[in-house]
Design a protein around this motif. Sequence first.
Motif, PDB file in Angstrom:
ATOM      1  N   MET A  69       0.831  -1.193   0.000  1.00  7.83           N
ATOM      2  CA  MET A  69       0.000   0.000   0.000  1.00  7.83           C
ATOM      3  C   MET A  69       0.873   1.253   0.000  1.00  7.83           C
ATOM      4  O   MET A  69       2.003   1.220   0.441  1.00  7.83           O
ATOM      5  CB  MET A  69      -0.897  -0.005   1.231  1.00  7.83           C
ATOM      6  CG  MET A  69      -2.011  -1.015   1.119  1.00  7.83           C
ATOM      7  SD  MET A  69      -3.167  -0.886   2.480  1.00  7.83           S
ATOM      8  CE  MET A  69      -2.196  -1.613   3.762  1.00  7.83           C
ATOM      9  N   THR A  70       0.352   2.338  -0.417  1.00  4.11           N
ATOM     10  CA  THR A  70       1.104   3.560  -0.472  1.00  4.11           C
ATOM     11  C   THR A  70       0.390   4.667   0.283  1.00  4.11           C
ATOM     12  O   THR A  70      -0.756   4.541   0.690  1.00  4.11           O
ATOM     13  CB  THR A  70       1.283   4.020  -1.928  1.00  4.11           C
ATOM     14  OG1 THR A  70       0.012   4.384  -2.432  1.00  4.11           O
ATOM     15  CG2 THR A  70       1.902   2.926  -2.778  1.00  4.11           C
ATOM     16  N   ALA A 108      -5.777   3.818  -1.849  1.00  2.81           N
ATOM     17  CA  ALA A 108      -7.115   3.764  -1.268  1.00  2.81           C
ATOM     18  C   ALA A 108      -7.071   3.482   0.217  1.00  2.81           C
ATOM     19  O   ALA A 108      -8.017   3.773   0.947  1.00  2.81           O
ATOM     20  CB  ALA A 108      -7.919   2.674  -1.966  1.00  2.81           C
ATOM     21  N   THR A 109      -5.969   2.937   0.673  1.00  4.66           N
ATOM     22  CA  THR A 109      -5.871   2.592   2.087  1.00  4.66           C
ATOM     23  C   THR A 109      -5.813   3.802   2.992  1.00  4.66           C
ATOM     24  O   THR A 109      -5.956   3.680   4.199  1.00  4.66           O
ATOM     25  CB  THR A 109      -4.605   1.779   2.328  1.00  4.66           C
ATOM     26  OG1 THR A 109      -3.509   2.505   1.844  1.00  4.66           O
ATOM     27  CG2 THR A 109      -4.710   0.447   1.646  1.00  4.66           C
ATOM     28  N   TRP A 126      -7.878   5.889   3.328  1.00  2.00           N
ATOM     29  CA  TRP A 126      -9.204   6.203   3.867  1.00  2.00           C
ATOM     30  C   TRP A 126      -9.463   5.388   5.106  1.00  2.00           C
ATOM     31  O   TRP A 126     -10.284   4.509   5.149  1.00  2.00           O
ATOM     32  CB  TRP A 126     -10.259   5.947   2.800  1.00  2.00           C
ATOM     33  CG  TRP A 126     -10.018   6.768   1.593  1.00  2.00           C
ATOM     34  CD1 TRP A 126      -9.606   6.318   0.378  1.00  2.00           C
ATOM     35  CD2 TRP A 126     -10.137   8.172   1.481  1.00  2.00           C
ATOM     36  NE1 TRP A 126      -9.475   7.365  -0.472  1.00  2.00           N
ATOM     37  CE2 TRP A 126      -9.794   8.520   0.172  1.00  2.00           C
ATOM     38  CE3 TRP A 126     -10.489   9.182   2.381  1.00  2.00           C
ATOM     39  CZ2 TRP A 126      -9.794   9.829  -0.276  1.00  2.00           C
ATOM     40  CZ3 TRP A 126     -10.488  10.482   1.927  1.00  2.00           C
ATOM     41  CH2 TRP A 126     -10.155  10.788   0.607  1.00  2.00           C
ATOM     42  N   TYR A 155       7.691   7.280   3.411  1.00  3.17           N
ATOM     43  CA  TYR A 155       7.728   5.926   2.877  1.00  3.17           C
ATOM     44  C   TYR A 155       7.935   5.937   1.366  1.00  3.17           C
ATOM     45  O   TYR A 155       7.306   6.734   0.664  1.00  3.17           O
ATOM     46  CB  TYR A 155       6.411   5.219   3.240  1.00  3.17           C
ATOM     47  CG  TYR A 155       6.110   3.999   2.421  1.00  3.17           C
ATOM     48  CD1 TYR A 155       6.936   2.878   2.503  1.00  3.17           C
ATOM     49  CD2 TYR A 155       5.029   3.965   1.567  1.00  3.17           C
ATOM     50  CE1 TYR A 155       6.673   1.764   1.753  1.00  3.17           C
ATOM     51  CE2 TYR A 155       4.750   2.842   0.817  1.00  3.17           C
ATOM     52  CZ  TYR A 155       5.572   1.751   0.911  1.00  3.17           C
ATOM     53  OH  TYR A 155       5.311   0.643   0.163  1.00  3.17           O
ATOM     54  N   ASP A 156       8.803   5.089   0.873  1.00  3.27           N
ATOM     55  CA  ASP A 156       9.073   4.944  -0.557  1.00  3.27           C
ATOM     56  C   ASP A 156       9.321   6.311  -1.222  1.00  3.27           C
ATOM     57  O   ASP A 156       8.580   6.734  -2.114  1.00  3.27           O
ATOM     58  CB  ASP A 156       7.889   4.239  -1.235  1.00  3.27           C
ATOM     59  CG  ASP A 156       8.215   3.823  -2.668  1.00  3.27           C
ATOM     60  OD1 ASP A 156       9.397   3.875  -3.050  1.00  3.27           O
ATOM     61  OD2 ASP A 156       7.272   3.467  -3.405  1.00  3.27           O
ATOM     62  N   THR A 199      -3.698   4.061   6.776  1.00  4.32           N
ATOM     63  CA  THR A 199      -3.155   2.932   7.523  1.00  4.32           C
ATOM     64  C   THR A 199      -1.633   2.941   7.547  1.00  4.32           C
ATOM     65  O   THR A 199      -1.024   2.219   8.323  1.00  4.32           O
ATOM     66  CB  THR A 199      -3.611   1.595   6.905  1.00  4.32           C
ATOM     67  OG1 THR A 199      -3.291   1.601   5.522  1.00  4.32           O
ATOM     68  CG2 THR A 199      -5.099   1.390   7.091  1.00  4.32           C
ATOM     69  N   GLU A 235       0.907  -1.105   8.839  1.00  4.34           N
ATOM     70  CA  GLU A 235       1.562  -1.570   7.618  1.00  4.34           C
ATOM     71  C   GLU A 235       3.027  -1.919   7.878  1.00  4.34           C
ATOM     72  O   GLU A 235       3.799  -1.104   8.390  1.00  4.34           O
ATOM     73  CB  GLU A 235       1.465  -0.500   6.536  1.00  4.34           C
ATOM     74  CG  GLU A 235       0.050  -0.308   6.041  1.00  4.34           C
ATOM     75  CD  GLU A 235       0.009   0.480   4.750  1.00  4.34           C
ATOM     76  OE1 GLU A 235       0.975   0.429   3.981  1.00  4.34           O
ATOM     77  OE2 GLU A 235      -1.003   1.157   4.520  1.00  4.34           O
ATOM     78  N   ALA A 236       3.384  -3.119   7.459  1.00  2.62           N
ATOM     79  CA  ALA A 236       4.728  -3.617   7.706  1.00  2.62           C
ATOM     80  C   ALA A 236       5.801  -2.731   7.081  1.00  2.62           C
ATOM     81  O   ALA A 236       6.895  -2.596   7.630  1.00  2.62           O
ATOM     82  CB  ALA A 236       4.846  -5.037   7.151  1.00  2.62           C
ATOM     83  N   ALA A 237       5.478  -2.123   5.960  1.00  5.69           N
ATOM     84  CA  ALA A 237       6.483  -1.352   5.236  1.00  5.69           C
ATOM     85  C   ALA A 237       6.923  -0.103   5.979  1.00  5.69           C
ATOM     86  O   ALA A 237       7.997   0.433   5.712  1.00  5.69           O
ATOM     87  CB  ALA A 237       5.940  -0.966   3.858  1.00  5.69           C
ATOM     88  N   HIS A 242       3.276   8.040  -8.401  1.00  9.11           N
ATOM     89  CA  HIS A 242       2.408   6.859  -8.363  1.00  9.11           C
ATOM     90  C   HIS A 242       0.928   7.229  -8.448  1.00  9.11           C
ATOM     91  O   HIS A 242       0.082   6.357  -8.527  1.00  9.11           O
ATOM     92  CB  HIS A 242       2.639   6.068  -7.080  1.00  9.11           C
ATOM     93  CG  HIS A 242       3.858   5.197  -7.153  1.00  9.11           C
ATOM     94  ND1 HIS A 242       4.303   4.441  -6.096  1.00  9.11           N
ATOM     95  CD2 HIS A 242       4.725   4.961  -8.166  1.00  9.11           C
ATOM     96  CE1 HIS A 242       5.383   3.778  -6.445  1.00  9.11           C
ATOM     97  NE2 HIS A 242       5.666   4.070  -7.687  1.00  9.11           N
ATOM     98  N   HIS A 243       0.631   8.507  -8.353  1.00  7.59           N
ATOM     99  CA  HIS A 243      -0.774   8.922  -8.342  1.00  7.59           C
ATOM    100  C   HIS A 243      -0.992  10.104  -9.273  1.00  7.59           C
ATOM    101  O   HIS A 243      -1.209  11.238  -8.826  1.00  7.59           O
ATOM    102  CB  HIS A 243      -1.224   9.265  -6.924  1.00  7.59           C
ATOM    103  CG  HIS A 243      -1.281   8.069  -6.030  1.00  7.59           C
ATOM    104  ND1 HIS A 243      -0.233   7.682  -5.248  1.00  7.59           N
ATOM    105  CD2 HIS A 243      -2.270   7.158  -5.826  1.00  7.59           C
ATOM    106  CE1 HIS A 243      -0.567   6.581  -4.584  1.00  7.59           C
ATOM    107  NE2 HIS A 243      -1.790   6.241  -4.923  1.00  7.59           N
TER     108      HIS A 243
END
Lengths: 216, 176
Positions: B1-2, B6-7, B9, B56-57, B81, B124-126, B160-161
């Motif tokens: 997820m990024t 959608a996450t 939300w 992140y990323d 999240t 989130e693990a990342a 990415h978006h």
Amino acid sequence: MSQERRVPWRWAGLGWIAANSVGYAVALAAWVRWSQPIWPPLSQVLGGSLTLALYGATLGVGVSVAQALVLRRRSVQPLLWIVATTVAFTVSFVVASWVGLVVMRAFPPGSDKYVSNSTINIAFGLLVGGGIGVARWFVLRGSAPAAAGWILVSAVCFMVGYGATVGIFQLTPPIEQTILGALFGASIGAITAVVEWLWLGRRQRVWAEATGSPAT
Amino acid sequence: MTNRGATRWNLVWMRAAGLLLLAGVLGGCGPVAASASRSTTPQGECTPTDQDQYVYDPGRLQVVQACIRVTGTVDAKVISTDGDSIILLRLDPPYEHLLTPGNSVGEDNGDLGVEAVCTVPTVEAAVIGLCAGDSNPAVGPYPAIGAHVWVEGRYIYDLHHEAHAELHPLYHIGTL
């Protein structure tokens, strides 16, 4: 041809699934709801490892206490189960979180996010689940002939449960924070427990031998 | 997820006062701490914080300007999240040129997304390990929806978006 003894599904299986669902849900909701104030001040302790350890310990206590309640019929020592599971969660959560960070940074800029995220989630799931499995083996090794099977099964099942939950929650609308923690945890617990039970948990040989008569 | 998936939300705003165990040390010799709120518009140049390193990323973000200050009205607030708090800002006219066509797509709805990183416990693990090391997240409480605010952050395009523009991470925010 001998037929392998099975643990009855009706109560034992449903109890296992319910315990895991509730345990993960309560623990994760509590952590998400109340832990934020400790993150910044503890960030300087071993690079945040203490925060990660507390995160894992919270999950470990919540999950293992719920599991112990339904494992009394499996002749599992509740206190040993709780301690071993909590220690496993604590250690494996720290290790898995750092590994996840290393994996994330190993991907070059512009990498496919689905590949990188999936890789991270798989590694995280296998490590945390593997730790849980080691704890189960440790507790059951003296009384269950096939207890070692929990290591692989727990690793794979937690990976599946966590990964599937992450996927599910990509599709969710806005959810209040604590409710999200509860639902996220319940999903992990339910999916993981269902697969665990179908794969291994229903087999009598992975539980304590003292459970000679089939439980109901 | 990024961060912008959608996450995002998920989760509502939660914030409590930090246990500033190391505040003195960090304030004295560390990087400038992020702040979620200031009572007045800061004078002088935009002041970045140390929050860039907790994005992140980061490779998906094209940095356009290292630090920028804008004004606008809080249109919405959501939590992701991945631990980010997201403020959707309806920019004041002088700053509307910062938007890209990507900001008209989907959830942005013509707003500029402002992302404060590592501000809520993530699942989130990342990012769990990443956020565990963040001692100065720009935590809330943030101005209410409808508030006229000034915001400082790193101006980026999220590749990415739809390459929409964001302030990511948030450095400082306050009401006007």
